[in-house]
Design a protein around this motif. Structure first.
Motif, PDB file in Angstrom:
ATOM      1  N   ASP A 121      -0.057   4.360  -1.618  1.00 48.80           N
ATOM      2  CA  ASP A 121      -0.764   5.550  -2.091  1.00 48.80           C
ATOM      3  C   ASP A 121      -1.806   5.983  -1.066  1.00 48.80           C
ATOM      4  N   SER A 122      -1.364   6.252   0.155  1.00 44.36           N
ATOM      5  CA  SER A 122      -2.287   6.624   1.207  1.00 44.36           C
ATOM      6  C   SER A 122      -2.651   8.100   1.111  1.00 44.36           C
ATOM      7  N   ALA A 123      -3.943   8.392   1.167  1.00 41.97           N
ATOM      8  CA  ALA A 123      -4.395   9.781   1.196  1.00 41.97           C
ATOM      9  C   ALA A 123      -4.296  10.355   2.600  1.00 41.97           C
TER      10      ALA A 123
ATOM     11  N   TRP B 158       0.863  -1.179   0.000  1.00 39.62           N
ATOM     12  CA  TRP B 158       0.000   0.000   0.000  1.00 39.62           C
ATOM     13  C   TRP B 158       0.896   1.224   0.000  1.00 39.62           C
TER      14      TRP B 158
ATOM     15  N   ASN C 201     -11.163   3.616   5.402  1.00 44.23           N
ATOM     16  CA  ASN C 201     -11.285   4.211   4.062  1.00 44.23           C
ATOM     17  C   ASN C 201     -10.295   3.634   3.052  1.00 44.23           C
ATOM     18  N   GLU C 202      -9.218   3.015   3.535  1.00 46.49           N
ATOM     19  CA  GLU C 202      -8.188   2.560   2.616  1.00 46.49           C
ATOM     20  C   GLU C 202      -7.939   1.047   2.682  1.00 46.49           C
TER      21      GLU C 202
ATOM     22  N   GLU D  66     -10.092  -2.419   0.508  1.00 48.97           N
ATOM     23  CA  GLU D  66      -9.309  -3.306  -0.361  1.00 48.97           C
ATOM     24  C   GLU D  66      -9.573  -4.761  -0.028  1.00 48.97           C
TER      25      GLU D  66
ATOM     26  N   PHE E 278      -7.959   5.702   8.245  1.00 44.40           N
ATOM     27  CA  PHE E 278      -7.079   5.030   7.287  1.00 44.40           C
ATOM     28  C   PHE E 278      -7.502   3.576   7.104  1.00 44.40           C
TER      29      PHE E 278
END
Length: 297
Positions: free
Chosen positions: A43-45, A41, A140-141, A145, A137
């Motif tokens: 590409d964490s916003a 992972w 939302n991420e 997935e 995190f």
């Protein structure tokens, strides 16, 4: 029903105590082994610039037609490593095989790192903060997935979160802030003592309506600064446990010997999971009781 616990002498010297793993922490020849898949992972916003791995352990009994429970572990590889102290996937497989816990997908998430930075670690920033960034995190991420690939139950009573040291207070904070998602919590040797603005929970827990959480805590007699007036890991865990007891929470505290080591918590994982997922007819025995034991295993 009275449960008799065999007598075992407690160690006189508490400075270097090691607990022995039980059979639930070892591979068993008759237990089907689940599949563990590794993900990157990058590409964490929420934590931009960080990179990390996470692993999803899918049990052999998983059936997409029946949504699985979810257990998220911080410090992913430390808690997954079959040669480590916790051995999370092995424990999950053994307990599910016997029906001690429901069919559960385990998600083991490493803390983020900044690959090109002089100080690459983002662990304490993520884990020790008293805010909703980390749980956001996850929600939302990472969990989306997992949900793209596997069927996860929506019931928050089927979601748990586990961690040790800073990962322990991280797990507690995630469930505290989002009990609509995570309701079963394991915190080993939690680093409440090093939260940036101090440990909020001893004062906060009694002030707000009781949340629908079930919490398993482990603390160590010789944890960091155990006999000092400041930054005392043992004392801060005891203060949180006392607040939970006085507020009527469904919680359990296991107090062991030794220092700031994942050994005792790892050995306790099978018991912690069994206790978290115990049926409702056993719950009345523990609500607000704050059971404490030396748990010399």
């Amino acid at each position: 029903m009275t449960i008799e616990v065999p007598y075992r002498p407690i160690p006189v010297d508490q400075s270097d105590v090691r607990y022995v793993h039980g059979p639930d922490s070892a591979l068993q020849s008759d237990v089907p082994v689940g599949e563990t898949i590794e993900f990157d992972w990058n590409d964490s916003a929420i934590y931009p610039g960080t990179s990390r791995k996470f692993w999803v352990h899918v049990p052999a009994r998983y059936n997409p037609a029946n949504p699985a429970s979810l257990m998220v572990f911080q410090d992913g590889w430390w808690y997954l490593d079959p040669a480590g102290e916790v051995r999370g996937a092995i424990v999950l497989d053994n307990l599910m095989h016997r029906g001690d816990i429901p069919v559960t997908i385990g998600v083991f998430v490493d803390p983020g790192v900044f690959p090109d930075a002089e100080d690459p670690k983002n662990r304490n920033t993520e884990y020790d903060a008293f805010d909703d960034r980390y749980v956001s995190f996850l929600l939302n991420e990472i969990v989306p997935e997992v949900s793209k690939r596997y069927s996860i139950a929506e019931d928050p009573d089927q979601w748990g979160i586990c961690g040790g040291s800073s990962g322990g207070n991280c797990a507690f904070t995630a469930a505290w802030l989002r009990p609509d998602k995570f309701r079963r919590v394991i915190g080993y040797l939690s680093s409440f003592a090093q939260m940036p603005h101090g440990n909020p929970y001893p004062e906060l827990v009694p002030r707000v309506p009781r949340k629908p959480l079930r919490i398993f805590l482990q603390a160590g007699h010789r944890d960091l600064h155990w006999n000092e007036p400041e930054a005392n890991w043992l004392a801060e865990n005891l203060r949180v446990a006392a607040a939970l007891a006085e507020s009527g929470y469904d919680f359990r505290l296991v107090l062991g010997d030794g220092g700031h080591s994942p050994n005792h918590g790892g050995v306790l994982l099978p018991d912690a999971l069994r206790w978290l997922w115990r049926s409702a007819d056993h719950s009345h025995q523990s609500v607000g009781s704050g059971e404490a034991t030396s748990a010399v295993l």
